[in-house]
Design a protein around this motif. Structure first.
Motif, PDB file in Angstrom:
ATOM      1  N   VAL A  26       0.841  -1.202   0.000  1.00  0.00           N
ATOM      2  CA  VAL A  26       0.000   0.000   0.000  1.00  0.00           C
ATOM      3  C   VAL A  26       0.876   1.253   0.000  1.00  0.00           C
ATOM      4  N   GLY A  27       1.862   1.270   0.877  1.00  0.00           N
ATOM      5  CA  GLY A  27       2.740   2.435   0.965  1.00  0.00           C
ATOM      6  C   GLY A  27       3.527   2.684  -0.314  1.00  0.00           C
ATOM      7  N   ILE A  28       4.100   1.629  -0.868  1.00  0.00           N
ATOM      8  CA  ILE A  28       4.874   1.772  -2.104  1.00  0.00           C
ATOM      9  C   ILE A  28       3.975   2.181  -3.262  1.00  0.00           C
ATOM     10  N   GLY A  29       2.797   1.563  -3.344  1.00  0.00           N
ATOM     11  CA  GLY A  29       1.853   1.918  -4.410  1.00  0.00           C
ATOM     12  C   GLY A  29       1.410   3.363  -4.325  1.00  0.00           C
ATOM     13  N   ALA A  30       1.088   3.813  -3.110  1.00  0.00           N
ATOM     14  CA  ALA A  30       0.654   5.200  -2.924  1.00  0.00           C
ATOM     15  C   ALA A  30       1.794   6.174  -3.224  1.00  0.00           C
ATOM     16  N   PHE A  31       2.987   5.831  -2.766  1.00  0.00           N
ATOM     17  CA  PHE A  31       4.135   6.696  -3.020  1.00  0.00           C
ATOM     18  C   PHE A  31       4.417   6.782  -4.515  1.00  0.00           C
ATOM     19  N   GLY A  32       4.302   5.652  -5.200  1.00  0.00           N
ATOM     20  CA  GLY A  32       4.507   5.648  -6.649  1.00  0.00           C
ATOM     21  C   GLY A  32       3.470   6.474  -7.379  1.00  0.00           C
ATOM     22  N   ALA A  33       2.207   6.354  -6.947  1.00  0.00           N
ATOM     23  CA  ALA A  33       1.114   7.066  -7.617  1.00  0.00           C
ATOM     24  C   ALA A  33       1.151   8.566  -7.359  1.00  0.00           C
ATOM     25  N   HIS A  34       1.687   8.958  -6.227  1.00  0.00           N
ATOM     26  CA  HIS A  34       1.653  10.382  -5.869  1.00  0.00           C
ATOM     27  C   HIS A  34       3.051  11.006  -5.848  1.00  0.00           C
ATOM     28  N   GLY A  35       3.922  10.484  -5.009  1.00  0.00           N
ATOM     29  CA  GLY A  35       5.244  11.079  -4.847  1.00  0.00           C
ATOM     30  C   GLY A  35       6.186  10.871  -6.021  1.00  0.00           C
ATOM     31  N   LEU A  36       5.986   9.771  -6.742  1.00  0.00           N
ATOM     32  CA  LEU A  36       6.903   9.459  -7.848  1.00  0.00           C
ATOM     33  C   LEU A  36       6.253   9.598  -9.217  1.00  0.00           C
ATOM     34  N   LYS A  37       5.019  10.034  -9.246  1.00  0.00           N
ATOM     35  CA  LYS A  37       4.267  10.077 -10.505  1.00  0.00           C
ATOM     36  C   LYS A  37       5.021  10.816 -11.609  1.00  0.00           C
ATOM     37  N   ARG A  45       8.343   4.730 -16.972  1.00  0.00           N
ATOM     38  CA  ARG A  45       8.397   3.503 -16.161  1.00  0.00           C
ATOM     39  C   ARG A  45       7.184   3.314 -15.251  1.00  0.00           C
ATOM     40  N   SER A  46       6.120   4.075 -15.480  1.00  0.00           N
ATOM     41  CA  SER A  46       4.925   3.939 -14.639  1.00  0.00           C
ATOM     42  C   SER A  46       4.361   2.527 -14.683  1.00  0.00           C
ATOM     43  N   GLU A  47       4.271   1.967 -15.882  1.00  0.00           N
ATOM     44  CA  GLU A  47       3.699   0.634 -16.045  1.00  0.00           C
ATOM     45  C   GLU A  47       4.566  -0.434 -15.362  1.00  0.00           C
ATOM     46  N   THR A  48       5.866  -0.279 -15.456  1.00  0.00           N
ATOM     47  CA  THR A  48       6.786  -1.219 -14.812  1.00  0.00           C
ATOM     48  C   THR A  48       6.610  -1.173 -13.299  1.00  0.00           C
ATOM     49  N   PHE A  49       6.536   0.029 -12.757  1.00  0.00           N
ATOM     50  CA  PHE A  49       6.350   0.210 -11.320  1.00  0.00           C
ATOM     51  C   PHE A  49       5.019  -0.396 -10.889  1.00  0.00           C
ATOM     52  N   GLU A  50       3.962  -0.142 -11.653  1.00  0.00           N
ATOM     53  CA  GLU A  50       2.636  -0.684 -11.339  1.00  0.00           C
ATOM     54  C   GLU A  50       2.628  -2.210 -11.372  1.00  0.00           C
ATOM     55  N   THR A  51       3.372  -2.796 -12.292  1.00  0.00           N
ATOM     56  CA  THR A  51       3.484  -4.258 -12.342  1.00  0.00           C
ATOM     57  C   THR A  51       4.113  -4.777 -11.054  1.00  0.00           C
ATOM     58  N   GLY A  52       5.144  -4.111 -10.597  1.00  0.00           N
ATOM     59  CA  GLY A  52       5.772  -4.495  -9.330  1.00  0.00           C
ATOM     60  C   GLY A  52       4.793  -4.430  -8.174  1.00  0.00           C
ATOM     61  N   VAL A  53       4.008  -3.358  -8.110  1.00  0.00           N
ATOM     62  CA  VAL A  53       3.034  -3.194  -7.028  1.00  0.00           C
ATOM     63  C   VAL A  53       1.944  -4.278  -7.117  1.00  0.00           C
TER      64      VAL A  53
END
Length: 133
Positions: A26-37, A45-53
């Motif tokens: 949850v934390g990594i997904g939220a950070f990726g969606a907001h802090g790292l967007k 690399r959004s899709e790659t990150f989302e695959t990881g989550v």
């Protein structure tokens, strides 16, 4: 909490592991969606990150299920090892995708399948556990 001399995990410990990994997802997904967007969009690399989550989440939930099964079916001894393999899979598969997404270090893509193999081995162990008794 953890007795490493025993080398086995109880259903309760597996559930605790799942909860920790789920909270991290949850934390990594939220950070990726907001802090790292912005960074992830910029590097493509959004899709790659989302695959990881996604795989992180799916397998944290699988570990939770293994913990519940271990409480109900304590004779299924391979569930603890299946949970450990899933956790290793999360670290290697999702972890390599997270780092790849943020650093662009493409050789990390070469170790991602090792995490995938850990996931597969974990699922196979569930089949083995369910086949016993």
């Amino acid at each position: 909490m953890w007795n490493f001399e025993d080398h086995s995990m109880t259903g309760k410990k597996i559930i605790q592991l799942a909860a920790i990994l789920g909270a991290c997802a949850v934390g990594i997904g939220a950070f990726g969606a907001h802090g790292l967007k912005e960074i992830l969009t910029e590097t493509g690399r959004s899709e790659t990150f989302e695959t990881g989550v996604k795989y992180h989440f799916y397998h944290a939930l699988a570990i939770l299920l293994f913990g519940i099964l271990a409480l109900v079916k304590p004779e299924w001894k391979k569930l603890d090892l299946a949970a450990i393999l899933m956790a290793v899979g999360i670290l290697i598969f999702s972890g390599s995708l997270y780092v790849l997404s943020l650093t662009g270090i493409t050789w990390l893509g070469a170790i991602t399948p090792i995490g995938g193999l850990a996931f597969i081995a974990g699922w196979v162990l569930v089949v083995v556990a369910a086949s016993k008794n």
